[in-house]
Motif scaffolding. Structure first.
Motif, mmCIF file in Angstrom:
data_model
loop_
_atom_site.group_PDB
_atom_site.id
_atom_site.type_symbol
_atom_site.label_atom_id
_atom_site.label_comp_id
_atom_site.label_asym_id
_atom_site.label_seq_id
_atom_site.Cartn_x
_atom_site.Cartn_y
_atom_site.Cartn_z
ATOM 1 N N ASP A 13 0.835 -1.194 0.000
ATOM 2 C CA ASP A 13 0.000 0.000 0.000
ATOM 3 C C ASP A 13 0.873 1.249 0.000
ATOM 4 N N GLU A 14 0.436 2.266 -0.748
ATOM 5 C CA GLU A 14 1.130 3.549 -0.773
ATOM 6 C C GLU A 14 0.114 4.680 -0.751
ATOM 7 N N TYR B 283 -3.120 10.519 -3.547
ATOM 8 C CA TYR B 283 -3.072 9.371 -4.464
ATOM 9 C C TYR B 283 -2.797 8.130 -3.631
ATOM 10 N N LYS C 275 -2.484 3.787 -3.686
ATOM 11 C CA LYS C 275 -2.300 2.588 -4.506
ATOM 12 C C LYS C 275 -2.201 1.372 -3.599
ATOM 13 N N SER C 276 -2.899 0.293 -3.962
ATOM 14 C CA SER C 276 -2.849 -0.953 -3.202
ATOM 15 C C SER C 276 -2.699 -2.131 -4.153
ATOM 16 N N ARG C 277 -1.808 -3.040 -3.798
ATOM 17 C CA ARG C 277 -1.632 -4.298 -4.523
ATOM 18 C C ARG C 277 -1.727 -5.425 -3.502
ATOM 19 N N ASN D 106 -5.761 -4.955 -7.641
ATOM 20 C CA ASN D 106 -4.973 -3.818 -8.108
ATOM 21 C C ASN D 106 -5.881 -2.600 -7.994
ATOM 22 N N GLN D 107 -5.598 -1.729 -7.012
ATOM 23 C CA GLN D 107 -6.500 -0.629 -6.718
ATOM 24 C C GLN D 107 -5.746 0.694 -6.733
ATOM 25 N N GLU D 108 -6.345 1.686 -7.387
ATOM 26 C CA GLU D 108 -5.769 3.023 -7.432
ATOM 27 C C GLU D 108 -6.870 4.042 -7.167
ATOM 28 N N GLN D 109 -6.526 5.069 -6.411
ATOM 29 C CA GLN D 109 -7.498 6.099 -6.064
ATOM 30 C C GLN D 109 -6.810 7.457 -6.082
#
Length: 705
Positions: A287-288, A310, A312-314, A343-346
């Motif tokens: 996670d970032e 922003y 990001k999660s993998r 694979n998630q991005e926000q």
């Protein structure tokens, strides 16, 4: 075998017209800088906080049940995760398992990420497929704010039970100071932590935290390791304008344990440390979070804040997740060979403006804001899966085996969700003792979902609107009586992962009535709170008795009491205690069982205990030694909506002692589950219990310089 830790490089119920500005005390946004990392932060009922409102009100001025947990309290109470810390507050219980990232919670009769929302520094990570994996490491945490009960008026859908806001450590202005921790404990658990911060120049300050842990696990073959990094730089362009750029990262391979199976419906202690998962199992989370925050005081009466972020999660799982007892064979059948990737991005932005002004000739504070999020959520998996025949194992000598499935892992779905919200809050001082706190929010959600297997596409727009109104009567400067009415909304499932069959449903609706008392006494050395609530949630999915199709006609209610007390006693004794009583039930709820509707009316929802309580007692011996002991109690919980299977309640005792050996060196010893209680931490299924950690120790050396 022991593994050496390698240190990574550090490098309109409001004013309908524009407010009229007046010479009232200015409303400043809470500063992100602290003055000294060594001074333990103290938060009491009179401390301004964002826990229950963005108006920077204290708990005494907020018509809601809220609490704040500081970094020093987290450390003093042996809390290894954010969830450990949160569940020491009134009425919050842990229900996590590997499938939800080990982060699920229950509050006021409502469970899971669809009803108990987690924020990080005020920003919401939209949960997909019931899973959230950040934040979990309390080393990077400055404070955790908890608001219990419906809070959709503040943060949107998915907040009927509670909202947990995890606030990371912030830059401070002053001398650079560093905190280094080395730790070692049971099952080869190791920790290397660093916390550093201070001023780099007159206008530039920073904060850097790093925590790396590893261990062999108390269950067979459950090695784990994690890295948590938080870095922030604050630039004070002027006295009125500041910018903070922050980045957090979490890499985790947690203990891959899916629970202990029951044998003929009964728990066997001899199986407590057995692992029934496969040899080549996988559970990895990355996670970032990156944020740019701007705080600006425009005038003496107007402030603005913006946060651009922003996320990001993998995530990757590969496991055999279910183990059921076959009485005829007297063996366990290992099932559900699943492989899943998320694979998630926000990307999002939140803008707010705060005003001090006069409204109808009365002192008033108003906040207005807007928020936008775009979330992309991609799932690869082997669903629907074929386990390639039965896999039977001996419960007492389980063969590890390997992952095998007839179903290939492939791209399944890709969803894009756009959310936009307008919100406002107001506090109106009706008299010297009476104030009215109101809020309103309007949400617009649009979901587009692509099925990557058959190339079909679905989309849906969902609108939501919520409001709250509460009165606070200051009986004295230290005693407040409040009452509030609030509304909330949840999705029938997580919005960003709704299936096509769920997209035509509306958001569920909830409403709450709450009354409470809060008081400080003994010149601020003591405080207590009491809250009573009634929540009604409608539009639950129920099975139509004729068509057997799901329809939104169900209802759940929850009534309860929550109480807490904090005391600074004589002779340097400190006492913290709380308790909660919840009576939750389905009023109208049918579910399909083998194609036949079964009424669950009158039953208690799964994973909801009726009674919970926490106690922590500590004592300082001079300036060098401090010791503490505490207990956590959780009542029996049902594992299913039929209330046919349950997990027993438990009480677990923890203790610690700290010794200030030198001015800059402190030694610590934590003892968890002091009496080695075998207890059920959460229920993975009616046939598997996730057992709590046995008695363990953890020794630390802290060096500040």
């Amino acid at each position: 075998m022991s593994r050496l830790i390698k240190l990574h490089p550090l490098a309109a119920c409001l004013a309908v017209t524009l407010p009229v500005l007046a010479d009232e005390p200015v409303l400043n946004l809470p500063s992100t800088a602290v003055t000294d990392s060594r001074d333990p932060q103290r938060v009491d009922l009179a401390t301004p906080t964002d826990a229950g409102s963005r108006l920077n009100l204290s708990a005494l001025d907020t018509p809601a049940s809220i609490s704040s947990i500081t970094a020093s309290q987290i450390e003093q109470r042996n809390n290894l995760t954010v969830q450990d810390a949160v569940t020491r507050s009134p009425g919050i219980t842990f229900i996590g398992n590997p499938g939800d990232g080990g982060t699920g919670l229950s509050a006021r009769g409502f469970t899971g990420h669809g009803s108990v929302m987690t924020l990080f520094d005020g920003a919401r990570l939209y949960t997909g497929a019931g899973t959230q994996t950040f934040p979990v490491d309390p080393w990077m945490v400055e404070q955790i704010d908890v608001i219990r009960g419906p809070a959709s008026v503040l943060y949107g859908e998915g907040a009927t039970g509670a909202v947990i806001n995890v606030i990371p450590k912030k830059p401070w202005v002053g001398e650079v100071r560093n905190h280094l921790r080395l730790g070692y404990g049971s099952w080869d658990r190791q920790q290397l932590g660093l916390d550093s911060g201070g001023s780099l120049s007159e206008r530039l300050s920073y904060r850097l935290t790093l925590n790396q842990q590893a261990g062999n696990g108390w269950v067979d073959r459950t090695d784990s390791r994690s890295l948590a990094l938080s870095a922030a730089v604050r630039f004070d362009a002027s006295e009125d304008l500041s910018f903070t750029l922050a980045h957090e990262r979490g890499d985790a391979q947690p203990a891959n344990y899916y629970g202990t199976p029951l044998i003929d419906g009964h728990y066997r202690n001899s199986l407590r440390k057995k692992n029934y998962n496969i040899r080549n199992d996988v559970q990895r989370y990355h996670d970032e979070w990156t944020r740019l925050t701007t705080d600006w005081t425009l005038t003496d009466h107007v402030s603005a804040s913006n946060q651009l972020y922003y996320i990001k999660s993998r995530r990757h799982w590969r496991n055999a997740e279910n183990y059921s007892w076959d009485a005829a064979r007297e063996q366990l059948e290992r099932q559900s060979y699943l492989q899943i990737r998320h694979n998630q991005e926000q990307i999002g932005d939140r803008q707010t403006f705060s005003f001090d002004h006069q409204l109808f000739g009365l002192p008033s504070r108003t906040l207005i804001g807007a928020e936008y999020n775009k979330v992309r959520f991609n799932v690869d998996s082997n669903r629907p899966y074929d386990d390639l025949g039965a896999d039977y194992i001996d419960p007492w000598q389980p063969a590890a085996g390997w992952f095998h499935s007839n179903s290939p892992t492939r791209a399944q779905t890709l969803s894009t969700t756009h959310t936009f919200a307008l919100f406002a809050e107001n506090r109106l001082q009706l008299s010297e003792r009476l104030s009215l706190v109101t809020g309103v929010r309007r949400d617009q959600n649009h979901i587009e979902r692509d099925n990557l297997v058959d190339a079909s596409r679905s989309d849906r727009s969902l609108q939501g609107g919520n409001w709250r109104a509460g009165l606070v009567f200051a009986v004295t400067d230290d005693l407040s009586l409040y009452g509030q009415y609030s509304t909330s909304e949840d999705g029938v499932d997580n919005l960003i992962s709704l299936a096509p069959s769920q997209m035509h449903y509306h958001l569920t609706k909830a409403r709450q009535t709450e009354l409470g008392l809060k008081q400080r006494f003994w010149d601020g050395r003591g405080e207590w709170t009491l809250a009573a609530f009634h929540i009604v949630k409608n539009k639950l999915l129920v099975a139509d008795p004729i068509s057997h199709e799901a329809q939104q006609a169900g209802q759940q209610t929850s009534d309860g009491l929550e109480a807490s007390v904090e005391l600074a006693l004589g002779q340097r004794w400190q006492l913290s205690a709380n308790a909660a009583l919840v009576r939750a039930k389905f009023n109208d709820f049918d579910e399909l069982v083998d194609g036949t509707p079964q009424s669950r009316a009158g039953n208690r929802p799964a994973n909801v205990p009726r009674r919970t309580a926490n106690l922590w007692l500590s004592k300082s011996f001079g300036q060098q030694v401090e010791a503490g002991i505490g207990a956590r109690y959780v009542d029996e919980r049902y594992a299913d909506t039929a209330n046919s299977q349950s997990a027993p309640g438990y009480t677990v005792v923890d203790a610690n002692i700290g010794w200030q050996l030198l001015p800059d060196v402190r030694l610590g010893l934590q003892l968890n589950n002091l009496f080695d209680r075998a207890y059920v931490a959460s229920v993975f299924s009616g046939e598997q219990w996730v057992m709590g950690t046995p008695r363990s120790y953890f020794a630390t050396v802290d060096y500040t310089f």
